[in-house]
Design an enzyme around this catalytic site. Structure first.
Site, PDB file in Angstrom:
ATOM      1  CE  LYS A  71      -3.727  -2.521   2.216  1.00 51.85           C
ATOM      2  NZ  LYS A  71      -4.378  -2.936   3.465  1.00 51.85           N
ATOM      3  CD  GLN A 115      -3.120  -4.620   6.610  1.00 48.81           C
ATOM      4  OE1 GLN A 115      -3.086  -3.605   5.901  1.00 48.81           O
ATOM      5  NE2 GLN A 115      -3.711  -5.735   6.221  1.00 48.81           N
ATOM      6  CG  ASP A 138      -9.124  -0.094   5.087  1.00 50.30           C
ATOM      7  OD1 ASP A 138      -8.911  -0.323   3.878  1.00 50.30           O
ATOM      8  OD2 ASP A 138      -8.394  -0.518   6.004  1.00 50.30           O
TER       9      ASP A 138
END
Ligand code: NAP
Length: 308
Positions: A71, A115, A138
């Site tokens: 990412k 994460q 997200d």
């Protein structure tokens, strides 16, 4: 559908040239990234700084580290700024919540992700709910999930919205199709079922959401014009479970031992690609299908956050 049907002998190990369309997430992602890079340059010109994404990584899980690094690298490739915040496995829930609150109010930051998975002693739901929905790139915060359900503006979850972008790129017909989503997780299966049933393109499907309690799964998956597989079990979907001419989107990603590879492993999805692909009209490869699209969606969400 794009007419450039891809010959893919090496993967399917067939004697004939394959006739299915490969839904290439790398190609689609690269095309979108060119647009994102232009958007990033425009934001920089207007605001005096590039879009900025941060990622919190707790602990030393190898797979999570690989995903986060990918990412960060993707951010660099489109001219974003990125920050990787590494925290020890032993961090307490309260300390992590304090870090999240700090990022919520950091004006130099447009969006951030935590994460997953988090260590067992931390309540992941509590952490995700502490993220300011305006920075939740997200798309996991209940406010963004609610906006998605209602079709209101907000951040869409990265993997399902990446799949929508891929279907769009390859002009896959969705209107009136029967879509079976296999798996009902909060981050993939459930939002995918919502997005594909919306009155939009891609969408307007009749959706069946299947899970571990579904009876006679094969009879359900065989009805699918579009089959999205997010079950987390290597090569679970076999040829007998797929209708001739279906479009198959494989979300799964697993390392399995393979002594013929230098690395000692190979990557496979939730679908037995070699036997399923020849029955399909189109299918995503693993790797190179859904994975690159998830990262691209995260960049799109960050650009959107920066443009606000
Ligand atoms: P998950 O949270 O483990 O959910 C799996 C789902 O599959 C659950 O809903 C479960 O049903 C269902 N299931 C499990 N066994 C089943 C069976 N035998 N029959 C029918 N349904 C069954 O998984 P996830 O987070 O959605 O991830 C799925 C896969 O996608 C994983 O391999 C993951 O690594 C991968 N992934 C890839 C990306 C990417 O960017 N490529 C992104 C996210 C995830 P119940 O709800 O009844 O337990």
């Amino acid at each position: 559908m794009d007419q450039s049907t891809v010959p893919f002998r090496s993967l399917v190990e067939m004697s004939e040239v394959a006739t299915y369309q490969l839904l290439d997430g790398k190609r689609c992602g690269d095309a979108l990234k060119e647009e994102i890079a232009k958007g990033a340059a425009a934001v920089k010109a207007k605001r005096g700084r590039a879009p900025h994404l941060a990622a919190i990584l707790v602990g030393n899980d190898g797979a999570s580290k690989t995903y986060v690094e990918a990412k960060v690298k993707a951010c660099e490739s489109v001219g974003f700024r990125s920050s990787l915040i590494r925290l020890p496995e032993s961090i307490s829930e309260d300390e992590l919540l304090a870090r999240v609150k700090g990022l919520n109010t950091d004006e130099e930051l447009d969006g951030f992700i935590v994460q997953l998975p988090l260590p067992d002693h931390i309540d992941a739901d509590r952490v995700l709910q502490a993220i300011d929905p305006r920075k939740d790139v997200d798309g996991f915060h209940p406010v963004n999930v609610g906006n998605m359900v209602l079709g209101l503006p907000g951040f869409l979850p990265a993997t399902p919205s990446g799949i929508c972008e891929l279907l769009k790129y390859y002009n896959v017909e969705t209107v009136g199709k029967h879509c079976v989503v296999l798996g009902r997780s909060n981050i993939v299966g459930t939002p995918m079922s919502i997005l594909l049933s919306r009155n939009a393109y891609p969408g307007n499907c009749t959706v069946t959401l299947a899970h571990s309690r579904t009876k006679d799964l094969t009879s359900i998956t065989r009805q699918a014009d579009i089959l999205v597989v997010a079950i987390g079990k290597p090569e679970f979907v076999t040829a007998d479970m797929v209708k001739e001419g279906a479009v198959v989107v494989d979300v799964g990603i697993h390392r399995i031992a393979d002594v013929s590879k230098k690395s000692g492993f190979r990557l496979v999805g939730d679908t037995a690609f070699a036997e399923v692909a020849p029955k399909c009209k189109a299918i995503t490869p693993v790797p190179g299908g859904v994975g690159p699209m998830t990262i691209t969606s995260l960049l799109l969400n960050t650009l959107k956050a920066a443009g606000r």
